[in-house]
Motif scaffolding. Structure first.
Motif, PDB file in Angstrom:
ATOM      1  N   ALA A  64      -2.245   4.701  11.213  1.00  0.00           N
ATOM      2  CA  ALA A  64      -2.850   4.401   9.908  1.00  0.00           C
ATOM      3  C   ALA A  64      -2.259   3.156   9.262  1.00  0.00           C
ATOM      4  O   ALA A  64      -1.055   2.918   9.319  1.00  0.00           O
ATOM      5  CB  ALA A  64      -2.676   5.602   8.979  1.00  0.00           C
ATOM      6  N   ASN A  65      -3.152   2.347   8.684  1.00  0.00           N
ATOM      7  CA  ASN A  65      -2.803   1.234   7.793  1.00  0.00           C
ATOM      8  C   ASN A  65      -2.178   0.011   8.458  1.00  0.00           C
ATOM      9  O   ASN A  65      -1.910  -0.974   7.769  1.00  0.00           O
ATOM     10  CB  ASN A  65      -1.854   1.695   6.669  1.00  0.00           C
ATOM     11  N   TRP A  72       0.812  -1.222   0.000  1.00  0.00           N
ATOM     12  CA  TRP A  72       0.000   0.000   0.000  1.00  0.00           C
ATOM     13  C   TRP A  72       0.845   1.270   0.000  1.00  0.00           C
ATOM     14  O   TRP A  72       0.321   2.365  -0.231  1.00  0.00           O
ATOM     15  CB  TRP A  72      -0.958   0.009   1.206  1.00  0.00           C
ATOM     16  N   HIS A 109      -7.300   5.091   7.343  1.00  0.00           N
ATOM     17  CA  HIS A 109      -6.615   4.712   6.115  1.00  0.00           C
ATOM     18  C   HIS A 109      -5.736   5.864   5.625  1.00  0.00           C
ATOM     19  O   HIS A 109      -6.143   7.023   5.670  1.00  0.00           O
ATOM     20  CB  HIS A 109      -7.631   4.348   5.025  1.00  0.00           C
ATOM     21  N   TRP A 110      -4.551   5.497   5.154  1.00  0.00           N
ATOM     22  CA  TRP A 110      -3.599   6.501   4.651  1.00  0.00           C
ATOM     23  C   TRP A 110      -3.229   6.177   3.211  1.00  0.00           C
ATOM     24  O   TRP A 110      -2.816   5.061   2.900  1.00  0.00           O
ATOM     25  CB  TRP A 110      -2.346   6.491   5.530  1.00  0.00           C
ATOM     26  N   GLN A 111      -3.398   7.149   2.344  1.00  0.00           N
ATOM     27  CA  GLN A 111      -2.905   7.063   0.974  1.00  0.00           C
ATOM     28  C   GLN A 111      -1.652   7.923   0.924  1.00  0.00           C
ATOM     29  O   GLN A 111      -1.738   9.147   0.936  1.00  0.00           O
ATOM     30  CB  GLN A 111      -3.952   7.580  -0.011  1.00  0.00           C
ATOM     31  N   SER A 141     -12.850   4.766   7.405  1.00  0.00           N
ATOM     32  CA  SER A 141     -13.902   3.868   6.931  1.00  0.00           C
ATOM     33  C   SER A 141     -14.723   3.478   8.152  1.00  0.00           C
ATOM     34  O   SER A 141     -14.211   3.441   9.273  1.00  0.00           O
ATOM     35  CB  SER A 141     -13.304   2.627   6.263  1.00  0.00           C
ATOM     36  N   LYS A 186     -11.810   2.542  11.002  1.00  0.00           N
ATOM     37  CA  LYS A 186     -10.388   2.348  10.724  1.00  0.00           C
ATOM     38  C   LYS A 186      -9.837   3.589  10.035  1.00  0.00           C
ATOM     39  O   LYS A 186     -10.551   4.281   9.304  1.00  0.00           O
ATOM     40  CB  LYS A 186     -10.157   1.119   9.838  1.00  0.00           C
ATOM     41  N   ASP A 219      -4.886   0.244  13.588  1.00  0.00           N
ATOM     42  CA  ASP A 219      -5.448   1.255  12.698  1.00  0.00           C
ATOM     43  C   ASP A 219      -6.894   1.638  12.993  1.00  0.00           C
ATOM     44  O   ASP A 219      -7.517   2.374  12.227  1.00  0.00           O
ATOM     45  CB  ASP A 219      -5.349   0.791  11.243  1.00  0.00           C
ATOM     46  N   VAL A 226      -5.414  11.170   4.534  1.00  0.00           N
ATOM     47  CA  VAL A 226      -5.985  10.140   5.396  1.00  0.00           C
ATOM     48  C   VAL A 226      -7.502  10.250   5.368  1.00  0.00           C
ATOM     49  O   VAL A 226      -8.064  11.321   5.089  1.00  0.00           O
ATOM     50  CB  VAL A 226      -5.481  10.262   6.858  1.00  0.00           C
TER      51      VAL A 226
END
Length: 442
Positions: free
Chosen positions: A415-416, A251, A431-433, A356, A429, A421, A353
């Motif tokens: 994150a992740n 990821w 989430h980090w892109q 969800s 949760k 997380d 970030v």
């Protein structure tokens, strides 16, 4: 070749046959002899054959006063042949080599303009190929460099073709004179301070005086070296297949390889495989700079060595090597309060970030690791964040930019990382892109 000018159209047509179904043929048109002949040949062929749409591109570098008149000359030439022309002005970055800077600016423009299904045709000929081989030989190039200019290669979303590489400059001049073509003589082509001009005017004439077939022989040598490079590329693909195992940190979106399979190879095979892998990512290091790869491999197991290259960095961590560039080399700025957790929060130099599931109740803030952070886990009590990251073998370069979610002074999530997380009972949760950039190509 010793062919006469009369069969030049048929030779060109034969070399372009595989590309008859392209969406568009674009001609890199400088207005010089080579591209003028290529433009005339293609415009004439288009009158007798069904060919893709034809147009021309003139790159205006603005490096000398005489060049200001060239776009108009090119426009007149294209108008006479009914070929649309696009003039593109580029800024040439100052540097040690004006030749190289101008070439990079020119090809950056070509790359941006070449769309899917397009073919960009350039006018380099056999004399140019000989110059390129000699020039790179004087710079100590390896097999890849000495294979000189390929007849075709990917460019932008399309393909670059050099259909005149088997044609001599003398043949082009004969054709141009026979068809009463006019072309631009660039004054800088006479300046012997430029390496290529020195080779063209001082070296190649002496070589061909002694060995009349010198340029043909050099072109043949370049072809042999291209074949050898093809074999090296095949070997690199075999070696890289062993190292291209998936990472649990896929990821991150970063190119990476397992180090252990590479470490079993000989030093020469390591360099070959890594050069093949790095080629689309960065300008390749010269011979002396490869010591950085040795240092990276030989560093202690608990170290996190870095090899700095022209367009990014190679990091060793968690048993893998990772390619970092762009935002990954910038320090992430501390963000403000996450005022609206229902929408993604963009992090300066560090992607974004989002949640969800059920959004947790604020106030919330994203921070980065400073050291000494503790996190409460339902079944394990309070645990040091450093130890938790060690347990999960998180790569060293990621740790300082992993988004940490705080509610007040309480660390709520990392994150992740599974198990860290989110909140099981809360049903959310984090989430980090990591980045919006494409890390796969330079």
């Amino acid at each position: 070749m010793n062919s006469s000018k009369s069969d030049l159209p048929s030779r060109l047509m034969l070399s372009l046959e595989p590309w008859r179904n392209a969406a568009h043929w674009r001609i890199a048109f400088s207005g010089g002899l080579d591209s003028t002949v290529l433009l005339h040949l293609l415009a004439d062929l288009a009158r007798h054959h069904s060919l893709p749409a034809l147009s021309a591109i003139h790159i205006h570098h603005g490096l000398q006063a005489a060049a200001d008149a060239w776009p108009q000359h090119c426009q007149s030439a294209c108008d006479a042949l009914g070929v649309p022309l696009q003039v593109v002005r580029v800024a040439v970055q100052p540097g040690a080599s004006l030749e190289r800077a101008a070439r990079e600016a020119r090809y950056a423009a070509f790359t941006s303009l070449t769309e899917a299904g397009d073919v960009l045709l350039t006018g380099q000929h056999r004399d140019d190929q000989a110059e390129t081989l000699l020039f790179r030989l004087m710079r100590g190039a390896g097999v890849r460099g000495l294979s000189a200019m390929p007849a075709q290669r990917p460019l932008g979303q399309g393909t670059l073709l050099r259909p005149l590489l088997d044609v001599t400059r003398a043949e082009l001049e004969t054709y141009a004179l026979a068809h009463q073509l006019s072309w631009i003589e660039d004054p800088s082509n006479e300046d012997r301070q430029f390496s290529r001009n020195y080779l063209r005017h001082q070296v190649l004439p002496r070589l061909t005086e002694r060995w009349p077939q010198a340029q043909a022989s050099m072109a043949r040598s370049a072809a042999h070296l291209r074949e050898a490079q093809g074999l090296l590329d095949e070997l690199a693909q075999i070696d890289l297949a062993q190292a291209a195992t998936p990472s649990e940190f896929h990821w991150l979106g970063l190119p990476s390889l397992a180090l252990a399979p590479l470490a079993t190879l000989s030093a020469a095979r390591q360099r070959n495989a890594l050069s093949h892998w790095l080629e689309p990512l960065t300008r390749l290091p010269d011979t002396d700079h490869w010591s950085g790869w040795t240092s990276l491999c030989d560093a202690a197991n608990d170290a996190s060595p870095v090899w700095r290259l022209a367009d990014g960095q190679l990091h060793r961590s968690a048993g893998r090597i990772w390619w970092l560039s762009g935002d990954w080399l910038r320090v992430p700025a501390v963000s403000a309060e996450w005022r609206d957790p229902s929408t993604a929060l963009r992090l300066p130099n560090n992607g974004r970030v989002m949640f969800s599931g059920q959004t947790p109740v604020g106030p919330l803030q994203i921070r980065y690791r400073q050291g000494g952070e503790m996190m409460h886990l339902a079944e394990r009590g309070h645990r040091d964040l450093k130890r938790l990251l060690n347990e999960r073998a998180v790569p060293a370069f990621v740790r300082g930019r992993l988004p940490l979610l705080f509610g007040g002074e309480k660390l709520l999530a990392v994150a992740n990382l599974p198990g860290l997380d989110g909140h099981g009972q809360g049903g959310w949760k984090l989430h980090w892109q990591p980045t919006d950039e494409d890390q796969g190509l330079r």
